[in-house]
Motif scaffolding. Sequence first.
Motif, short mmCIF file in Angstrom:
data_model
loop_
_atom_site.label_atom_id
_atom_site.label_comp_id
_atom_site.label_asym_id
_atom_site.label_seq_id
_atom_site.Cartn_x
_atom_site.Cartn_y
_atom_site.Cartn_z
N ASP A 179 0.84 -1.20 0.00
CA ASP A 179 0.00 0.00 0.00
C ASP A 179 0.87 1.25 0.00
O ASP A 179 2.01 1.20 0.46
CB ASP A 179 -0.86 -0.03 1.27
CG ASP A 179 -2.22 0.61 1.07
OD1 ASP A 179 -2.40 1.32 0.07
OD2 ASP A 179 -3.10 0.38 1.92
N ASP A 180 0.33 2.35 -0.50
CA ASP A 180 1.00 3.66 -0.44
C ASP A 180 2.41 3.59 -1.01
O ASP A 180 3.32 4.25 -0.52
CB ASP A 180 1.09 4.18 1.01
CG ASP A 180 -0.26 4.18 1.72
OD1 ASP A 180 -1.29 4.24 1.02
OD2 ASP A 180 -0.29 4.11 2.96
N GLU A 236 -3.90 4.48 -6.99
CA GLU A 236 -4.89 5.02 -6.06
C GLU A 236 -5.17 6.49 -6.37
O GLU A 236 -4.34 7.17 -6.98
CB GLU A 236 -4.37 4.95 -4.63
CG GLU A 236 -3.96 3.58 -4.16
CD GLU A 236 -3.66 3.61 -2.67
OE1 GLU A 236 -2.65 4.21 -2.29
OE2 GLU A 236 -4.45 3.03 -1.90
CA CA Z 1 -3.12 3.62 0.01
#
Ligand code: CA
Length: 279
Positions: A179-180, A236
């Motif tokens: 993630d990220d 995202e």
């Molecule tokens: Ca994220």
Amino acid sequence: SKNAGRNQFHFFTRSMQEQAWHRITMMGELRNALPRKELQLYFQPVVELASGRVAKGEALLRWMHPQKGMLLPSEFIALAEESGLIHEFGNWVFMQASAWSKRWTELTGTLFQVSVNASPVQFMQRKRALHWGRYLSELGLAWNSMSVEITEGVLFNTSSSTAEQLLDMRDAGIQVAIDDFGTGYSSMAYLKRFDVDYLKIDQSFVRGTAPNSTRRTIAETIIVMAHKLGLKVIAEGVETPEQRDWLQHAGCDFGQGYLFSQPVPPEEFEQLLSLHSPA
Ligand code: CA
Ligand code: C2E
Ligand code: CA
Ligand code: CA
């Protein structure tokens, strides 16, 4: 000493006392959130860019507070981590999300993967406590029904329990997403070592970016690199058609963001799926 204690007291401003009181109150309320059924999962679609089809969903936690209304994770996850409640919450999230994956796989007639977010704290246990694989086989879920989103920091945690739990998940057919991506300390070696399946490019490289900007160049480089390592890429924070077109052109596999949908309750999410209509 008594005097030192009294002097120290003066350093506490009124607002600090209020903050402390607020924390204690919230902590008590958070402890009751699960038994009182105040936690709820919302879902955000993950769209396959080439086809425009909703291919997956990400589960995002919400706390329906009886007085304050709907609270976002930024308002209570840190508290759940500090209190240790995150373990209970995390298991609940995984079990709920698995049940939805099962239902949506049946409804669509194709494997419908649901992802959950896992806090680094959930991996910091001495025992191999995440029995998620066993739970999946009890539910009768197919391989790759679930994916777990972790941040880069989790891969850098050198403790053996973190590594063991990641390998346990892999052995149980649970996929892993970073993630990220792009915001932490990235190491290609770790991506290979833990057999990561997806990279999620952080929102800061997508939303609000201009064509030919440095941020976009970085995103394009991440996509090329990930594909060379055999990973799929999810972008995202896709908010505009222009961003979607740029990402698709850059070879990005999936997109997620307000352009497609905000996170919504499961009943509403189901409307976004292309369902089998009886012939
Ligand atoms: Ca994220
Ligand atoms: P995340 O995993 O990076 O989730 C994406 C966040 O970005 C979500 O916020 C989502 O609502 C928001 N978002 C999605 N598309 C867009 C967009 O196009 N524009 C903008 N401005 N925002 C977008 P949310 O739901 O408030 O979650 C925040 C963070 O809380 C998540 O970030 C995740 O790290 C954490 N979180 C959520 N659910 C859980 C959970 O069950 N367990 C744990 N440990 N953490 C969770
Ligand atoms: Ca996530
Ligand atoms: Ca894998």
